[in-house]
Design a protein around this motif. Structure first.
Motif, mmCIF file in Angstrom:
data_model
loop_
_atom_site.group_PDB
_atom_site.id
_atom_site.type_symbol
_atom_site.label_atom_id
_atom_site.label_comp_id
_atom_site.label_asym_id
_atom_site.label_seq_id
_atom_site.Cartn_x
_atom_site.Cartn_y
_atom_site.Cartn_z
ATOM 1 N N HIS A 61 0.905 -1.200 -0.247
ATOM 2 C CA HIS A 61 -0.084 -0.045 0.025
ATOM 3 C C HIS A 61 0.560 1.036 0.050
ATOM 4 C CE1 HIS A 61 0.629 -0.974 3.686
ATOM 5 N NE2 HIS A 61 0.649 0.670 3.969
ATOM 6 N N ARG A 62 0.421 2.303 -0.679
ATOM 7 C CA ARG A 62 0.954 3.633 -0.648
ATOM 8 C C ARG A 62 -0.093 4.762 0.171
ATOM 9 N NH1 ARG A 62 -1.255 2.544 -5.258
ATOM 10 N NH2 ARG A 62 -2.608 4.417 -6.443
ATOM 11 N N VAL A 63 0.463 5.822 1.238
ATOM 12 C CA VAL A 63 0.309 6.613 1.737
ATOM 13 C C VAL A 63 0.279 8.013 1.173
ATOM 14 C CG1 VAL A 63 -0.904 7.773 4.007
ATOM 15 C CG2 VAL A 63 0.365 5.182 3.169
ATOM 16 N N HIS A 64 -1.028 9.280 0.851
ATOM 17 C CA HIS A 64 -1.159 10.562 0.782
ATOM 18 C C HIS A 64 -1.770 10.641 1.457
ATOM 19 C CE1 HIS A 64 -1.140 13.068 -2.577
ATOM 20 N NE2 HIS A 64 -0.443 14.030 -1.763
ATOM 21 N N THR A 65 -1.455 11.796 2.426
ATOM 22 C CA THR A 65 -2.504 12.211 3.357
ATOM 23 C C THR A 65 -2.130 14.521 2.620
ATOM 24 O OG1 THR A 65 -0.477 13.381 4.966
ATOM 25 C CG2 THR A 65 -1.427 11.091 4.269
ATOM 26 N N THR A 66 -2.758 14.772 3.075
ATOM 27 C CA THR A 66 -2.899 16.352 3.653
ATOM 28 C C THR A 66 -2.303 17.317 4.351
ATOM 29 O OG1 THR A 66 -4.992 16.451 4.396
ATOM 30 C CG2 THR A 66 -5.665 16.968 1.989
ATOM 31 N N ALA A 67 -2.082 18.286 4.421
ATOM 32 C CA ALA A 67 -1.045 18.651 5.596
ATOM 33 C C ALA A 67 -1.378 18.602 6.404
ATOM 34 C CB ALA A 67 -0.713 20.158 5.297
ATOM 35 N N ASP A 68 -3.327 19.175 6.874
ATOM 36 C CA ASP A 68 -3.751 19.524 7.974
ATOM 37 C C ASP A 68 -4.252 17.578 8.459
ATOM 38 O OD1 ASP A 68 -5.682 18.926 5.740
ATOM 39 O OD2 ASP A 68 -7.342 20.073 7.034
ATOM 40 N N HIS A 69 -4.164 16.672 8.315
ATOM 41 C CA HIS A 69 -4.194 15.256 8.090
ATOM 42 C C HIS A 69 -3.802 14.797 9.851
ATOM 43 C CE1 HIS A 69 -5.939 11.321 8.063
ATOM 44 N NE2 HIS A 69 -4.283 10.677 8.513
ATOM 45 N N HIS A 70 -4.485 14.390 10.465
ATOM 46 C CA HIS A 70 -4.531 13.869 11.895
ATOM 47 C C HIS A 70 -5.042 12.669 11.802
ATOM 48 C CE1 HIS A 70 -3.546 17.312 14.050
ATOM 49 N NE2 HIS A 70 -2.854 17.595 13.173
ATOM 50 N N SER A 71 -4.745 11.547 12.264
ATOM 51 C CA SER A 71 -4.570 9.420 12.294
ATOM 52 C C SER A 71 -4.438 9.274 13.312
ATOM 53 C CB SER A 71 -4.537 9.045 10.702
ATOM 54 O OG SER A 71 -2.853 9.336 10.735
ATOM 55 N N LEU A 72 -5.389 8.349 13.723
ATOM 56 C CA LEU A 72 -4.523 7.092 14.931
ATOM 57 C C LEU A 72 -4.741 5.854 14.175
ATOM 58 C CD1 LEU A 72 -4.297 6.033 17.472
ATOM 59 C CD2 LEU A 72 -6.508 6.032 18.039
ATOM 60 N N ILE A 73 -3.054 5.102 14.383
ATOM 61 C CA ILE A 73 -2.879 3.682 13.473
ATOM 62 C C ILE A 73 -2.378 2.982 15.231
ATOM 63 C CG2 ILE A 73 -1.453 3.371 11.871
ATOM 64 C CD1 ILE A 73 -1.224 5.410 10.749
ATOM 65 N N LEU A 74 -2.973 2.292 14.499
ATOM 66 C CA LEU A 74 -2.830 1.108 15.769
ATOM 67 C C LEU A 74 -2.382 -0.094 14.831
ATOM 68 C CD1 LEU A 74 -6.363 1.120 17.525
ATOM 69 C CD2 LEU A 74 -3.695 2.283 18.088
ATOM 70 N N SER A 75 -1.240 -0.771 15.437
ATOM 71 C CA SER A 75 -1.092 -2.128 14.444
ATOM 72 C C SER A 75 -1.779 -3.335 15.098
ATOM 73 C CB SER A 75 0.833 -2.680 14.630
ATOM 74 O OG SER A 75 0.888 -2.025 15.994
ATOM 75 N N PHE A 76 -1.572 -4.462 14.990
ATOM 76 C CA PHE A 76 -1.706 -5.501 14.996
ATOM 77 C C PHE A 76 -0.868 -7.253 14.000
ATOM 78 C CE2 PHE A 76 -5.144 -3.097 15.883
ATOM 79 C CZ PHE A 76 -5.875 -3.370 16.880
ATOM 80 N N PRO A 77 -0.872 -8.241 14.882
ATOM 81 C CA PRO A 77 -0.364 -9.251 14.791
ATOM 82 C C PRO A 77 -1.628 -9.903 13.884
ATOM 83 C CG PRO A 77 0.117 -9.045 16.307
ATOM 84 C CD PRO A 77 -0.484 -7.770 16.834
ATOM 85 N N PRO A 78 -1.272 -10.061 12.217
ATOM 86 C CA PRO A 78 -2.600 -10.608 11.142
ATOM 87 C C PRO A 78 -2.804 -11.668 11.628
ATOM 88 C CG PRO A 78 -0.144 -10.949 10.383
ATOM 89 C CD PRO A 78 0.203 -10.517 11.809
ATOM 90 N N GLU A 79 -2.354 -12.362 12.190
ATOM 91 C CA GLU A 79 -3.529 -14.004 12.896
ATOM 92 C C GLU A 79 -4.352 -13.297 14.031
ATOM 93 O OE1 GLU A 79 0.716 -13.489 15.359
ATOM 94 O OE2 GLU A 79 0.154 -13.099 13.493
ATOM 95 N N LEU A 80 -4.008 -12.807 14.001
ATOM 96 C CA LEU A 80 -5.082 -12.459 15.577
ATOM 97 C C LEU A 80 -6.599 -11.871 14.553
ATOM 98 C CD1 LEU A 80 -3.183 -10.065 18.399
ATOM 99 C CD2 LEU A 80 -3.909 -12.484 18.485
ATOM 100 N N VAL A 81 -6.766 -11.105 13.567
ATOM 101 C CA VAL A 81 -7.859 -11.073 13.156
ATOM 102 C C VAL A 81 -7.601 -11.713 11.810
ATOM 103 C CG1 VAL A 81 -9.403 -8.786 12.264
ATOM 104 C CG2 VAL A 81 -8.049 -9.062 14.240
ATOM 105 N N ALA A 82 -8.180 -11.755 11.099
ATOM 106 C CA ALA A 82 -8.837 -12.737 9.311
ATOM 107 C C ALA A 82 -9.523 -12.059 8.648
ATOM 108 C CB ALA A 82 -8.734 -13.876 9.560
#
Length: 228
Positions: A61-82
């Protein structure tokens, strides 16, 4: 290795352009303000404020955001949620959980909250027949008004708008405009003029369409396309 529910990023600081890449961990991206585009090769996911996107592990994947973009990103081991890459139709409970995970003062509390969040994300999302019908109609005819949609699903316009906000978590007007913007971007990329796109999407003047487009993307149609 990243821990379950680890907060990778809380707020954007500037316009971001990240080329195609992948990683083992799955990501839950929660858009808080501004706009972002996550491209997975087959599809570009436009993330307006309050939207949530799940990116499965090992997904390029690639990511492109506007200058005022705010986000929350959480990471998970992939085996936990199919779960496949796609939108997360989140209830208020899930949104509250995500916010609490992001603000957890220590790892023990974060882990407890994350366990509940994972359990909710693993549950299949029930199909809302009324919302599904509204989405189909707007996809087929973007200019369809709230009054017309309300009649189609057997509600008064006032009840329709109240139901929509309660079920989707945002106003019908905001949701409808986001659909129009996504459709407009597709047509503009195809080479259609702003005037033609505005008329096709039900706007009586190009200036009204441009004002709406700029309000949602923080850029005029021409500037938005040139930035891509």
């Amino acid at each position: 290795m990243l821990q379950s529910g680890q907060v990778l990023s809380r707020f954007g600081q500037a316009r971001v352009l990240v080329p195609m890449h992948s990683h083992r961990e799955a990501l839950l991206i929660v858009s808080l303000r501004g706009n972002a585009t996550i491209g997975t090769g087959d599809q570009d996911w436009e993330l307006p404020p309050r939207s949530m996107l799940w990116v499965a592990g090992h997904t390029p994947h690639r990511v492109h955001t506007t200058a005022d973009h705010h986000s929350l990103i959480l990471s998970f081991p992939p085996e936990l949620v199919a779960r496949a890459t796609g939108w997360v139709d989140a209830s208020g409970f899930v949104r509250d959980l995500v916010e609490r995970v992001g603000k957890a003062p220590d790892s023990e509390r974060r882990d407890r909250l994350t366990a509940v969040l994972l359990d909710e994300l693993a549950e299949p999302v029930p199909v809302n027949a009324r919302l599904q019908r509204v989405t189909e109609l707007v996809t087929q005819h973007p200019a369809t008004s709230a009054a017309e949609l309300a009649r189609e699903v057997g509600l008064s316009e006032r009840t329709f708008r109240r139901w929509f906000r309660a079920d989707v978590g945002t106003s019908f007007t905001r949701w409808h405009q986001q659909h129009i913007v996504e459709r407009a971007i597709q047509q503009l990329h195809r080479g259609d003029s702003v005037k033609c796109v505005a008329a096709d999407l039900g706007y009586t003047s190009a200036s009204a369409f441009i004002a709406m487009f700029k309000r949602l993307t923080n850029a005029s149609p021409q500037r938005y396309l040139s930035s891509r």
